[in-house]
Design a protein around this motif. Structure first.
Motif, short mmCIF file in Angstrom:
data_model
loop_
_atom_site.label_atom_id
_atom_site.label_comp_id
_atom_site.label_asym_id
_atom_site.label_seq_id
_atom_site.Cartn_x
_atom_site.Cartn_y
_atom_site.Cartn_z
N GLU A 242 0.83 -1.21 0.00
CA GLU A 242 0.00 0.00 0.00
C GLU A 242 0.86 1.26 0.00
O GLU A 242 0.59 2.21 -0.73
N ILE A 243 1.90 1.24 0.83
CA ILE A 243 2.82 2.39 0.88
C ILE A 243 3.48 2.59 -0.48
O ILE A 243 3.58 3.70 -0.99
N ALA A 244 3.90 1.48 -1.08
CA ALA A 244 4.59 1.56 -2.38
C ALA A 244 3.68 2.21 -3.42
O ALA A 244 4.12 3.10 -4.17
N LEU A 245 2.43 1.80 -3.46
CA LEU A 245 1.49 2.35 -4.45
C LEU A 245 1.17 3.81 -4.13
O LEU A 245 0.95 4.62 -5.03
N ASP A 246 1.19 4.14 -2.84
CA ASP A 246 0.84 5.48 -2.41
C ASP A 246 1.93 6.49 -2.75
O ASP A 246 1.64 7.60 -3.21
N VAL A 247 3.20 6.12 -2.50
CA VAL A 247 4.29 7.09 -2.73
C VAL A 247 4.67 7.20 -4.20
O VAL A 247 5.34 8.15 -4.60
N ALA A 248 4.24 6.22 -5.01
CA ALA A 248 4.59 6.24 -6.43
C ALA A 248 4.07 7.51 -7.08
O ALA A 248 2.93 7.91 -6.88
N GLY A 249 4.93 8.15 -7.87
CA GLY A 249 4.53 9.37 -8.57
C GLY A 249 3.77 9.05 -9.85
O GLY A 249 3.54 7.89 -10.20
N ARG A 250 3.38 10.09 -10.57
CA ARG A 250 2.67 9.88 -11.84
C ARG A 250 3.59 9.19 -12.84
O ARG A 250 4.75 9.55 -12.96
N GLY A 251 3.04 8.20 -13.51
CA GLY A 251 3.82 7.47 -14.51
C GLY A 251 4.85 6.52 -13.92
O GLY A 251 5.70 6.01 -14.65
N ALA A 252 4.77 6.29 -12.61
CA ALA A 252 5.80 5.47 -11.95
C ALA A 252 5.64 3.98 -12.26
O ALA A 252 4.54 3.52 -12.59
N THR A 253 6.74 3.27 -12.13
CA THR A 253 6.71 1.81 -12.15
C THR A 253 6.87 1.32 -10.72
O THR A 253 7.76 1.77 -10.00
N VAL A 254 5.98 0.42 -10.32
CA VAL A 254 6.03 -0.14 -8.97
C VAL A 254 6.27 -1.64 -9.09
O VAL A 254 5.50 -2.34 -9.75
N VAL A 255 7.34 -2.13 -8.49
CA VAL A 255 7.61 -3.57 -8.48
C VAL A 255 7.32 -4.11 -7.08
O VAL A 255 7.90 -3.64 -6.10
#
Ligand SMILES: [Zn+2]
Ligand SMILES: [Zn+2]
Length: 339
Positions: A242-255
Motif C-alpha cells: 500500500e505504501i509503495a502504491l501510495d508514494v509512487a509518482g505519476r507514470g511510476a513503475t512499482v515492483v
C-alpha cells in the motif's frame, strides 16, 4: 548427515541422521559451507508456502555455497574441489514457459537446494563456479542478489531517476546497492526500524523515512523531490505494498518484490492508480541472473559486510526462526562448515 530439518509448522530440529540426497548421474555433490536464511524460510517455519508449497520433512535453506566433493558420471563441467554456488530453482526445459524464454515461470519447476545441511546434490545445470577470491561466505549472497537483480531489471530505472525502496531488510539492502550502482538519482528508503537508518545512508540513500512517524508524501515533497519515478516494495506485506502504491509518482513503475502471504490481499486505490497511470509489476525468483550476481560480488561492487548481519551456527537456527532476533537487523547466514 547433519541438517536443520522442518518436520511441520514451528517444528524444526538439528538432526544428525537426515538421509543424504542421492547423487544422480548429472548431479554435483556439494559440501555446504554457508547458507543464507531467507524470508521464505521464516514463512515455511510458520507453516506458510515458500516460493512453492512445502512438503515435510524438509531441510531448510536454499542460498548455499560450498565445495564439490563428488560428481555424477555424466557431469562434465565440475571437478572435486571446485568452489561453487547453486541456483536453487530448477526448470524442465520443455514446458511452454521454458520454450518461450521464461524458465523461471516453468510449470514443472522445483527447488533443488535444501542448503541447511551438510550436503546437497543439485543437477549440474544449477551449479556455478566461483572465482577463487570470492569467499564462500559472501557467495551465499548470490541467490538473494540474483533475485534482487531480476527485481531491479523489472524496475527499468534510468540513471538519475528517483527510486523508493519500501522495506530495508536484507533484500532492501541489496536492492539499494544495486540501484545506487545503476545510477539512481535520489534513493528514498522507507523502513520502521530506526537502527537501520545509518546503514541505509552509508550505502547511498538520500532520505530515510519512518512510516510510523513520517508523513511520507509530505516528507518527500519537503525534500524537494517532485516525483518518485520507481518504487520497489521489499516487505511482502499488504501495508508495504500500500505504501509503495501510495508514494509512487505519476507514470511510476512499482515492483512488488516481497513475498506476500498466500491469502493476503492488497487494497488498490483504483482511481488513484488510474490517474497516476502506474505500471505495477511483480517479481519472481531469478531468471538467468546468477552469473551477474557472482560478477558483482567478485568485483567488490556489493558491500557484503553491510548486507550480512550475523553468522550463526545450525544449532542457533531454531531459536532464530522463532525470534527473528538477528534477522530483524540484517541477513543471517548459517555457517555449516567454515571455509
Ligand atoms: Zn531466498
Ligand atoms: Zn519448464
Amino acid at each position: 548427515m547433519k541438517a536443520v530439518v522442518l518436520y511441520g509448522p514451528r517444528d524444526v530440529k538439528v538432526t544428525h541422521d537426515f538421509p543424504e540426497p542421492p547423487l544422480a548421474d548429472n548431479a554435483v555433490k556439494v559440501a555446504v559451507s554457508y547458507c543464507g536464511l531467507c524470508g521464505t524460510d521464516f514463512h515455511k517455519y510458520q507453516g506458510k508456502a515458500g516460493s512453492r508449497p512445502v512438503t515435510y520433512p524438509v531441510a531448510l535453506g536454499h542460498e548455499a555455497s560450498g565445495t564439490v566433493v563428488a560428481i555424477g558420471k555424466d557431469v562434465t563441467d565440475f571437478r572435486i574441489g571446485d568452489r561453487v554456488t547453486v541456483d536453487p530453482n530448477w526448470s524442465c526445459g520443455h514446458c511452454y514457459y521454458c520454450k518461450n524464454g521464461k524458465r523461471h515461470l516453468c510449470e514443472n519447476s522445483k527447488g533443488v537446494v535444501k542448503g541447511m545441511a551438510e550436503y546437497i546434490c543439485p543437477p549440474q545445470e544449477n551449479v556455478y563456479h566461483l572465482p577463487d577470491h570470492l569467499s564462500l561466505r559472501d557467495a551465499s549472497l548470490c541467490e538473494p542478489l540474483a533475485c534482487c537483480l531480476h527485481g531491479v531489471d523489472l524496475l527499468e530505472m534510468r540513471p538519475g531517476e528517483t527510486v523508493c525502496i519500501v522495506g530495508f531488510g536484507a533484500i532492501g539492502n541489496l536492492i539499494l546497492q544495486l540501484c545506487r550502482n545503476a545510477g539512481a538519482g535520489k534513493i528514498i528508503v522507507v523502513e520502521p526500524v530506526e537502527e537501520k537508518r545509518s546503514t541505509a545512508m552509508q550505502l547511498g540513500a538520500s532520505l530515510f523515512l519512518n512510516p510510523k512517524t513520517d508523513n511520507l508524501k509530505q516528507a518527500i515533497r519537503d525534500a524537494g523531490i517532485p516525483c518518485v519515478d520507481r518504487v520497489i516494495e521489499c516487505g511482502g506485506l499488504p501495508i508495504t505494498a500500500e505504501i509503495a502504491l501510495d508514494v509512487a509518482g505519476r507514470g511510476a513503475t512499482v515492483v512488488l518484490f516481497g513475498v506476500g502471504a498466500p491469502d493476503a490481499i492488497v487494497p488498490l486505490k483504483q482511481y488513484e492508480a488510474f490517474q497516476k497511470e502506474l505500471v505495477i509489476k511483480t517479481s519472481y525468483i531469478n531468471p538467468c541472473t546468477t552469473d551477474r550476481a557472482i560478477s558483482l560480488l567478485a568485483e567488490g561492487k556489493i558491500n557484503t559486510d553491510a548486507a550480512i548481519g550475523k553468522l550463526i551456527s545450525p544449532e542457533d537456527l531454531p531459536s532464530e526462526l522463532e525470534t527473528g532476533r538477528y534477522s530483524r537487523l540484517g541477513k543471517v547466514v548459517v555457517c555449516i562448515k567454515e571455509e
